[in-house]
Design a protein around this motif. Structure first.
Motif, PDB file in Angstrom:
ATOM      1  N   TYR A 128      69.645   6.295  57.156  1.00  0.00           N
ATOM      2  CA  TYR A 128      68.784   6.607  55.849  1.00  0.00           C
ATOM      3  C   TYR A 128      67.536   5.614  56.177  1.00  0.00           C
ATOM      4  CZ  TYR A 128      70.815   1.964  54.396  1.00  0.00           C
ATOM      5  OH  TYR A 128      71.349   0.635  54.461  1.00  0.00           O
ATOM      6  N   ARG A 129      67.468   4.822  56.970  1.00  0.00           N
ATOM      7  CA  ARG A 129      66.363   3.811  56.964  1.00  0.00           C
ATOM      8  C   ARG A 129      65.711   3.755  58.307  1.00  0.00           C
ATOM      9  NH1 ARG A 129      67.085  -1.828  58.318  1.00  0.00           N
ATOM     10  NH2 ARG A 129      68.922  -1.797  59.702  1.00  0.00           N
ATOM     11  N   ASP A 173      70.722  17.282  53.834  1.00  0.00           N
ATOM     12  CA  ASP A 173      71.293  15.847  53.931  1.00  0.00           C
ATOM     13  C   ASP A 173      70.841  15.570  55.456  1.00  0.00           C
ATOM     14  OD1 ASP A 173      72.206  15.929  51.382  1.00  0.00           O
ATOM     15  OD2 ASP A 173      73.901  16.940  51.994  1.00  0.00           O
ATOM     16  N   HIS A 215      68.629  14.165  58.716  1.00  0.00           N
ATOM     17  CA  HIS A 215      67.575  13.344  58.746  1.00  0.00           C
ATOM     18  C   HIS A 215      66.865  13.543  60.184  1.00  0.00           C
ATOM     19  CE1 HIS A 215      68.716  11.134  55.422  1.00  0.00           C
ATOM     20  NE2 HIS A 215      70.060  11.035  55.869  1.00  0.00           N
ATOM     21  N   SER A 238      72.795   2.642  60.113  1.00  0.00           N
ATOM     22  CA  SER A 238      71.822   3.026  59.081  1.00  0.00           C
ATOM     23  C   SER A 238      70.502   3.357  59.434  1.00  0.00           C
ATOM     24  CB  SER A 238      71.650   1.882  58.035  1.00  0.00           C
ATOM     25  OG  SER A 238      70.870   0.714  58.937  1.00  0.00           O
ATOM     26  N   ASP A 276      63.036  10.072  52.679  1.00  0.00           N
ATOM     27  CA  ASP A 276      63.359   9.110  53.925  1.00  0.00           C
ATOM     28  C   ASP A 276      62.133   8.173  54.340  1.00  0.00           C
ATOM     29  OD1 ASP A 276      65.958  10.204  54.423  1.00  0.00           O
ATOM     30  OD2 ASP A 276      65.223  11.286  55.994  1.00  0.00           O
ATOM     31  N   THR A 299      63.482  15.864  51.868  1.00  0.00           N
ATOM     32  CA  THR A 299      64.058  14.848  52.292  1.00  0.00           C
ATOM     33  C   THR A 299      63.625  14.039  53.308  1.00  0.00           C
ATOM     34  OG1 THR A 299      66.129  16.118  52.314  1.00  0.00           O
ATOM     35  CG2 THR A 299      66.280  14.283  53.796  1.00  0.00           C
TER      36      THR A 299
END
Ligand code: ZN
Length: 492
Positions: free
Chosen positions: A267-268, A162, A164, A255, A87, A83
């Protein structure tokens, strides 16, 4: 050279993980805005950007209790690292696992705080790598923290596939503040407009006029004042409206990995955040960039077992080697075997370098199932392979013929042996004798043949092996009085 790195034995289903406790767990990074970033943001254009991917080494420290329990599992580690690199894919930064996993059995560090965490990092850090310490708790209610240029601490419950959190903390380590920078720990009534300043930091406004000197100092991360875990709406924004010092309403951007939005929202990294992380790697962490080897994804195909063959019965159950054809680009494997074909219980798990593993803990007259998970230092996303099976017999030795008059001992080293290496044969003989030695393929072809004069006592002989395909070969030695036969496993 031993080719085995670490052994982890699991008697319970390893996917019985603690529930994700992230809702009430925050990031404990205390760095604020690091001096390097202030310098960068004052003049970002003088810093270079990399068009090539930058490869940064990460040292993994798994922290357990003092009696050696409670460690984060290797399969979970590979999932989390997968992950992390996914990422970071859009950033042109990729991480690779440097060195072997360092296991630290220490209950004080297993549930640590900032002081004991710093002590741990000073004691165990490997220089010029990002040292990541994975333990039960890096502080009360904390998912993790980054200590700039020291190390990163992570709670195992917050680095599920899942999550981050790891990416967030490495963002900090590469100089990024939270987009809500300045608001950490500040108690605000969100129904009222934000103040001009908090703790000496300018509050970022919606009109963008102070974006380069307020908040995180990045103009492509919009104002965000939320300093607690929050869930996003169906367009990825905070549900709560906030009001800037001009009275303009805003919702936070969920995000961004550096925000406190929950994991299903983020996610970013933004372009300016990416530019800062690249520049930070190229300047402040230039010494970390010592190995820019490009690695490639694992070829994911079915396992081709060399030994045991599918459905085989193996008489000598006390020491069963597993050998498989190497998978392209894989350097390491997790080997799992179980008498349970679903691998839901009593799973034995090992980590090995190369394509062999010898088990000495099997029991007789059982059907065993085994599978592999290949990986290399950068690519850890590969799933488990297809499953193969074999049955153990009940004999400790599978040698059919074993007598040469006057020869009292024969030892073969190493076994398994790598193709092309020299086999050492140690013989103990009661008298001088002649011996014919042959290495024979499984299909009966002689690949090597020698005639030896054996002295009395203990003598050592070398047999140079040609390059041969993986598999079991027969080493046959004999003379007029009898013969001795041994199986030799050749690997690559
Ligand atoms: Zn943080």
């Amino acid at each position: 050279m031993t080719r085995i790195l670490t052994v982890v034995l699991l008697f319970v289903a390893p996917w019985l993980q603690a529930q994700n406790g992230q809702a009430n767990q925050w990031c404990g990074t205390k760095d604020g805005k690091v001096a390097w970033l202030t310098e960068f943001q004052a003049n970002p254009n003088v810093f270079s950007r990399s068009v090539d991917t930058l490869y940064i080494p990460v040292t993994i420290h798994l922290v357990g209790t003092s009696i050696g329990g409670g460690y984060f599992g290797v399969r979970n580690l590979l999932d989390a690292f997968c992950t992390l690199n996914q990422d970071f894919e859009p950033t042109n930064i990729q991480f690779y696992l440097e060195g072997a996993i360092n296991y630290i059995p220490n209950t004080t560090y297993y549930n640590h705080n900032f002081d004991t965490g710093a002590e741990m990092m000073v004691a165990y850090n490997v220089p010029n790598t990002i040292n990541c310490y994975i333990s039960s708790s890096p502080g009360e209610n904390l998912c993790g923290y980054s200590a700039y240029n020291l190390g990163v601490a992570l709670a195992m419950s917050c680095i599920q596939p899942d999550d981050h959190t790891w990416s967030h903390e490495l963002g900090h380590f590469l100089s990024l503040p939270h987009p809500f920078y300045g608001w950490e720990g500040y108690d605000h009534d969100y129904s009222t407009p934000a103040p001009e300043q908090i703790n000496g930091n300018l509050v970022e406004r919606v009109d963008g006029k102070n974006c380069d000197i307020a908040g995180d100092g990045f103009c492509d991360t919009p104002p965000d004042y939320l300093n607690y875990r929050w869930s996003c709406n169906n367009v990825g924004q905070s549900i709560l409206s906030q009001t800037d010092p001009d009275g303009v309403k805003l919702k936070s951007d969920g995000s961004l990995i550096m925000s406190y939005s929950s994991d299903e929202c983020s996610y970013r990294f933004s372009d300016e955040q990416i530019a800062a992380m690249q520049a930070n790697a190229l300047t402040d962490k230039a010494e970390f960039l010592y190995d820019q080897t490009k690695r490639f994804p694992i070829y994911s195909g079915p396992v081709v077992p060399v030994f045991p063959g599918e459905g085989d019965t193996i008489s000598n159950y006390k020491a069963i080697p597993f050998v498989w054809e190497p998978m392209p680009e894989a350097t390491h494997y997790i080997v799992e075997y179980s008498i349970n074909p679903l691998f839901t219980s009593a799973v034995f798990q090992f980590t090995t370098v190369g394509n062999t593993w010898i088990s000495s803990s099997m029991i007789k007259n059982k059907t065993y199932y085994w599978r592999l998970r290949p990986y290399n230092a950068q690519y850890t996303c590969e799933a488990y392979s297809d499953i193969h099976s074999f049955t153990t017999g009940d004999q400790l030795s599978a040698i059919e013929e074993d007598f040469i008059d006057g020869l009292s001992g024969m030892t073969i080293l190493p076994n398994p042996i790598r193709s092309g290496d020299a086999l050492t044969i140690i013989l103990s003989s009661e008298r001088v004798m002649e011996l014919n030695t042959q290495l024979i393929t499984p299909s009966g072809d002689v690949v090597s043949s020698m005639h030896w004069q054996i002295g009395q006592g203990r003598t050592i002989h070398q047999l140079e092996l040609p390059e041969l395909p993986s598999g079991f070969y027969i080493l046959k030695m004999g003379n007029a009085t009898g013969q001795m036969v041994r199986k030799v496993l050749i690997t690559h």
